[in-house]
Design a protein around this motif. Structure first.
Motif, PDB file in Angstrom:
ATOM      1  N   ASN A  13       0.827  -1.207   0.000  1.00  0.00           N
ATOM      2  CA  ASN A  13       0.000   0.000   0.000  1.00  0.00           C
ATOM      3  C   ASN A  13       0.861   1.256   0.000  1.00  0.00           C
ATOM      4  N   GLN A  14       1.931   1.209   0.791  1.00  0.00           N
ATOM      5  CA  GLN A  14       2.872   2.323   0.774  1.00  0.00           C
ATOM      6  C   GLN A  14       3.447   2.512  -0.613  1.00  0.00           C
ATOM      7  N   LYS A  15       3.530   1.422  -1.332  1.00  0.00           N
ATOM      8  CA  LYS A  15       4.203   1.436  -2.623  1.00  0.00           C
ATOM      9  C   LYS A  15       3.234   1.507  -3.789  1.00  0.00           C
ATOM     10  N   SER A  16       1.980   1.814  -3.505  1.00  0.00           N
ATOM     11  CA  SER A  16       1.029   1.808  -4.622  1.00  0.00           C
ATOM     12  C   SER A  16       1.403   2.904  -5.622  1.00  0.00           C
ATOM     13  N   ARG A  17       2.015   3.977  -5.133  1.00  0.00           N
ATOM     14  CA  ARG A  17       2.462   5.023  -6.045  1.00  0.00           C
ATOM     15  C   ARG A  17       3.568   4.469  -6.965  1.00  0.00           C
ATOM     16  N   ASP A  18       4.498   3.689  -6.357  1.00  0.00           N
ATOM     17  CA  ASP A  18       5.562   3.096  -7.178  1.00  0.00           C
ATOM     18  C   ASP A  18       4.979   2.194  -8.249  1.00  0.00           C
ATOM     19  N   ILE A  45       5.306   3.741 -16.969  1.00  0.00           N
ATOM     20  CA  ILE A  45       6.409   3.615 -17.924  1.00  0.00           C
ATOM     21  C   ILE A  45       6.339   2.297 -18.686  1.00  0.00           C
ATOM     22  N   GLY A  46       5.189   1.620 -18.595  1.00  0.00           N
ATOM     23  CA  GLY A  46       4.968   0.480 -19.475  1.00  0.00           C
ATOM     24  C   GLY A  46       5.370  -0.863 -18.913  1.00  0.00           C
ATOM     25  N   THR A  47       5.480  -0.990 -17.580  1.00  0.00           N
ATOM     26  CA  THR A  47       5.776  -2.302 -16.997  1.00  0.00           C
ATOM     27  C   THR A  47       4.503  -3.148 -17.003  1.00  0.00           C
ATOM     28  N   SER A  48       4.627  -4.393 -17.431  1.00  0.00           N
ATOM     29  CA  SER A  48       3.441  -5.247 -17.506  1.00  0.00           C
ATOM     30  C   SER A  48       3.039  -5.737 -16.122  1.00  0.00           C
ATOM     31  N   ALA A  49       1.778  -6.109 -16.005  1.00  0.00           N
ATOM     32  CA  ALA A  49       1.281  -6.651 -14.732  1.00  0.00           C
ATOM     33  C   ALA A  49       2.089  -7.875 -14.331  1.00  0.00           C
ATOM     34  N   GLY A  50       2.445  -8.698 -15.320  1.00  0.00           N
ATOM     35  CA  GLY A  50       3.230  -9.899 -15.039  1.00  0.00           C
ATOM     36  C   GLY A  50       4.561  -9.562 -14.393  1.00  0.00           C
ATOM     37  N   SER A  51       5.229  -8.545 -14.938  1.00  0.00           N
ATOM     38  CA  SER A  51       6.521  -8.159 -14.368  1.00  0.00           C
ATOM     39  C   SER A  51       6.349  -7.638 -12.950  1.00  0.00           C
ATOM     40  N   LEU A  52       5.263  -6.886 -12.736  1.00  0.00           N
ATOM     41  CA  LEU A  52       5.024  -6.363 -11.390  1.00  0.00           C
ATOM     42  C   LEU A  52       4.815  -7.509 -10.411  1.00  0.00           C
ATOM     43  N   PHE A  53       4.054  -8.509 -10.859  1.00  0.00           N
ATOM     44  CA  PHE A  53       3.833  -9.686 -10.012  1.00  0.00           C
ATOM     45  C   PHE A  53       5.149 -10.371  -9.714  1.00  0.00           C
ATOM     46  N   GLY A  66      -2.856  -3.872  -5.776  1.00  0.00           N
ATOM     47  CA  GLY A  66      -2.030  -2.768  -6.254  1.00  0.00           C
ATOM     48  C   GLY A  66      -1.976  -2.716  -7.771  1.00  0.00           C
ATOM     49  N   VAL A  67      -1.819  -3.889  -8.379  1.00  0.00           N
ATOM     50  CA  VAL A  67      -1.670  -3.937  -9.832  1.00  0.00           C
ATOM     51  C   VAL A  67      -2.982  -3.571 -10.525  1.00  0.00           C
ATOM     52  N   ARG A  68      -4.087  -3.914  -9.892  1.00  0.00           N
ATOM     53  CA  ARG A  68      -5.379  -3.668 -10.518  1.00  0.00           C
ATOM     54  C   ARG A  68      -5.813  -2.205 -10.452  1.00  0.00           C
ATOM     55  N   ARG A  69      -5.271  -1.491  -9.477  1.00  0.00           N
ATOM     56  CA  ARG A  69      -5.720  -0.101  -9.311  1.00  0.00           C
ATOM     57  C   ARG A  69      -5.396   0.722 -10.541  1.00  0.00           C
ATOM     58  N   ASN A  70      -6.313   1.631 -10.849  1.00  0.00           N
ATOM     59  CA  ASN A  70      -6.115   2.522 -11.977  1.00  0.00           C
ATOM     60  C   ASN A  70      -4.929   3.429 -11.684  1.00  0.00           C
ATOM     61  N   CYS A  71      -3.913   3.367 -12.549  1.00  0.00           N
ATOM     62  CA  CYS A  71      -2.700   4.093 -12.184  1.00  0.00           C
ATOM     63  C   CYS A  71      -2.882   5.598 -12.316  1.00  0.00           C
ATOM     64  N   ALA A  72      -3.829   6.033 -13.139  1.00  0.00           N
ATOM     65  CA  ALA A  72      -4.089   7.475 -13.215  1.00  0.00           C
ATOM     66  C   ALA A  72      -4.549   7.993 -11.858  1.00  0.00           C
ATOM     67  N   ASP A  73      -5.403   7.237 -11.196  1.00  0.00           N
ATOM     68  CA  ASP A  73      -5.875   7.645  -9.868  1.00  0.00           C
ATOM     69  C   ASP A  73      -4.739   7.672  -8.860  1.00  0.00           C
ATOM     70  N   VAL A  74      -3.910   6.639  -8.933  1.00  0.00           N
ATOM     71  CA  VAL A  74      -2.818   6.541  -7.969  1.00  0.00           C
ATOM     72  C   VAL A  74      -1.858   7.709  -8.146  1.00  0.00           C
ATOM     73  N   LEU A  75      -1.572   8.057  -9.394  1.00  0.00           N
ATOM     74  CA  LEU A  75      -0.593   9.114  -9.643  1.00  0.00           C
ATOM     75  C   LEU A  75      -1.156  10.493  -9.355  1.00  0.00           C
ATOM     76  N   ARG A  76      -2.483  10.602  -9.362  1.00  0.00           N
ATOM     77  CA  ARG A  76      -3.116  11.879  -9.086  1.00  0.00           C
ATOM     78  C   ARG A  76      -3.137  12.163  -7.576  1.00  0.00           C
TER      79      ARG A  76
END
Ligand SMILES: Nc1ncnc2c1ncn2[C@@H]1O[C@H](COP(=O)(O)OP(=O)(O)O)[C@@H](O)[C@H]1O
Ligand SMILES: [Mg+2]
Lengths: 450, 236
Positions: free
Chosen positions: A330-335, A342-350, A436-446
């Protein structure tokens, strides 16, 4: 690449990761130590029982025993699956000593030492005759006197460190033993008008330290023929309480017991016409395990209880790891949002975060196992040190039947524990990573911009 | 300039957020296009939907309806892998709050997009080239003596320059900047704008979002976003 380097950095740079490693290590440590000690105690206890009984018993429930045992013994001895057989009488006796002026009700065990030691571990439980029980009933001060062997706790004080204060004996020590003479029907033999209670004096020659508390505080060993006479089990059709059997090497316990049972059934059938055939009704054929079940089972039950308790500890571990990962991620959801942007796939994040979880699991397990190993290796030394230096005894050897703290880690148990720990980390990480991976990254970055 | 064939075109973009019972229409049938080599500033009040538009263009978010044509391809029809590749190779994003990873140093933060798109074996092969490119970017952005520093050891302006370096790492066709100076004092902000200016001069297409008129003046074209639409355009 950062699939490897980033997890390692996470691991090193975040204090919370050390906490996670610590939590895993502690849990692994505790479970390994407790499982090892419990397993060791149960194993050792059951080994001692095995050594005390032999592989198999043909035993009568009745105090009067059963007859025709010699014939059955000679049949057994012809069988290749039998290595040795020995007859035993177990009965009650009143034991008194002039020296102590005490009288105790004990279990009197009649044995044939040279045969008994072929089936059981008896010869190694002795002190003066250790290794060979042949002459155990011959008192060293007078070979013509009848000898007896007592359970070690009857004769010597058990010291705090678990050893016994064996005092060399020079003079003869008489012990009077009284047994009840019973007819085959179970009545007390009448001699004239009073019941016959046969009393004889034996002379102390040795002690037996079987390691089983009940046995060592309660038993007195006499020559079989003497006990037969005192209990009126001698005569035309001599009787015994049990035959103890040792199977040949390579014979499976259950197979041996089954064969013995079949032979016993045939024997009972062929002896059906005998006058004392009714005594066979109370005879059972049992493996040592089921014969000693009532003493081993409580211990096994404790072990099961412990296992359940520690499975619960395992659940707590999974939960703690889950919480820690939830917080980290959760602390790292911004990361995660940045990495996605920058185009990292969900698989790579996992792969990255589960790799991180795996690392924590492995590091924690390694530290925990090493710690457990170090503690167990030195447990006995440490315990002795505490006692010598501070007089503080953790493991009271005057109480426990088993002298040393078990310290052999079972590799199968260890790998099971380590696998569970790593799996726990995996499971603990999966849910928050998925979230974390499922969250909309636009929301997280905002988030920071509000 | 706008006569050139646009390589980015947004047609009828609609986006609304549901806030309880009410619906907030942020973009209402918005049309917008960018040509090659343009430096466009999108001006608008806070909350007018500038970030939302930029996120849609950068494939970080999806509109409720409408089309985004990028380089002849329809962005919204990209598969997951293709969208990842688009974010990684075609666009570079600069955020108001930098969004650097604290566990990595300046050089690693800049190399991140190249790392993200290469396999472990692939990385071994391209590592040298990527590092060289990262050094060049640091040189160009005035970060040469900051390579091993962590983001939290840098000033705001320096952090934003690291973020620009990261955005430029994979030589994107389009650079998207969301209030890149919004968190900086005007002098530092001017420094960042000078960098954009220079990038534009060397051929980089830039779309920048801001609420500050003075910042918008650095661009070659300014559009104004209000009521969910582009309401005025002016070219310099
Ligand atoms: N996830 C969301 N849920 C609800 N409302 C949102 C969400 N994201 C943005 N908004 C709202 O949409 C409007 C536009 O947001 P944004 O594009 O960030 O504006 P700008 O960048 O122009 O300041 C704002 O009023 C904001 O509150
Ligand atoms: Mg905004």
């Amino acid at each position: 690449m950062f699939k490897i380097s980033l997890p390692i950095r996470y691991l090193i740079k975040r204090p919370i990761s050390y906490l996670a490693v610590g939590a895993v290590a502690l849990c692994v440590f505790i479970v390994v130590v407790v499982m090892t000690v419990m397993n060791g105690l149960v194993q050792e206890f059951s080994d001692l029982n095995h050594g005390y009984v032999g592989d198999c018993v043909v035993v009568s429930d009745s105090l009067v025993g059963f007859a025709h045992y010699e014939k059955f013994m000679s049949e057994l001895q012809k069988q290749p699956f039998i290595a040795a057989v020995t007859p035993v009488i177990k009965t009650f006796g009143l034991v008194g000593s002039d020296a102590t002026r005490s009288s105790l009700g004990l279990e009197v065990v009649g044995i044939v030492p040279q045969m008994h030691q072929l089936v059981t571990n008896f010869e190694n439980t002795l002190y003066y005759n250790k290794g060979d029980a042949k002459d155990v009933f011959v008192p060293p001060y007078d070979a013509n006197l009848p000898g007896c062997v007592t359970g070690v706790d009857l004769m010597y004080r058990r010291m705090a460190d678990g050893s016994y204060n064996y005092v060399p004996f020079a003079s003869k020590l008489p012990i009077t033993i009284s047994c009840f003479a019973l007819t085959p029907r179970g009545a007390v033999v009448q001699m004239g008008r009073s019941a016959a209670i046969n009393t004889r004096t034996f002379y102390f020659c040795d002690t037996s330290n079987s390691g089983l508390a009940r046995v060592d505080t309660d038993s007195i060993y006499l020559p079989l023929d003497a006990v037969q006479q005192m209990t009126a089990m001698s005569g035309e059709n001599p009787r015994v309480s049990a035959l103890l059997l040792k199977f040949s090497a390579g014979i499976k316990l259950d197979d041996g017991v089954q064969k013995t049972q079949a032979m016993w059934n045939n024997f009972v059938e062929s002896e059906g016409q005998s006058e004392l055939a009714f005594l066979f009704d109370s005879v059972r054929v049992q493996s040592w395990k089921s014969y000693r079940r009532e003493v081993i089972a409580p211990m096994e039950k404790e072990q099961v209880m412990m296992a359940i308790a520690f499975i619960m500890v395992g659940f707590i571990t999974v939960f703690i790891i889950f919480v820690i990962f939830y917080m980290i991620i959760n602390q790292k959801s911004r990361d995660i949002g940045v990495l996605k942007s920058i185009g990292t796939s969900a698989g790579s994040l996992f792969a990255m975060f589960l790799g991180f979880a795996c690392l924590i699991g492995l590091a924690g397990s390694a530290i925990g196992s090493l710690g457990a190993w170090a503690l167990l290796e030195n447990a006995n030394r440490l315990e002795r040190l505490l006692f010598d230096k501070f007089g503080w005894q953790v493991w009271d050897r005057s109480i426990y039947a088993i002298g040393e703290i078990p310290s052999d880690i079972n590799p199968a148990v260890l790998s099971l524990i380590v696998c569970s720990a790593v799996l726990a980390c995996f499971l603990g990480a999966t849910v928050p990573v998925l979230r974390g991976v499922r969250r909309n990254c636009a929301d997280v970055l905002r988030v920071n911009q509000l | 300039m706008t006569k050139e064939r646009p390589f980015l075109r947004c047609d009828n973009l609609c986006k609304s957020y549901r806030l309880g019972a009410a619906e907030l229409h942020v973009l209402r049938s918005l049309n917008f296009s960018v040509a090659n080599n343009e430096f466009v500033a999108i001006l608008g009040a806070s909350g007018s939907g500038k970030s939302t538009l930029l996120h849609i263009i950068g494939a970080l978010d999806k509109p409720d309806s409408g089309r985004v044509i990028f380089d002849g391809e329809e962005l919204l029809k990209f598969s997951g892998a293709k969208a990842n590749e688009f974010r990684n190779k075609k666009v570079g994003f600069v955020f108001q709050f930098y969004h650097l990873l604290n566990e990595l140093n300046v050089l690693e933060n800049i190399m991140l997009p190249a790392m993200a798109s290469s396999s472990i074996l692939g990385w071994a092969a391209c590592r040298g080239r990527v590092k060289k490119r990262a050094f060049e970017l640091c040189e160009r952005l005035g970060l040469a003596d900051r390579l091993r520093h962590r983001p939290y050891e840098l000033s705001g302006g320096e952090r934003q320059r690291v973020a620009i370096g990261r955005a430029l790492m994979n030589r994107p066709i389009l650079l998207l900047a969301d209030e890149p100076t919004g968190n900086l004092d005007s002098e530092t902000g001017n420094g960042i704008l000078d960098i954009f200016d220079e990038l534009h001069r060397s051929g980089q297409t830039i779309v920048m979002v801001t609420h500050d008129e003075r910042v918008a003046q650095k661009a070659t074209r300014t559009v104004r976003l209000a009521d969910g639409k582009i309401i005025s355009e002016k070219s310099i």
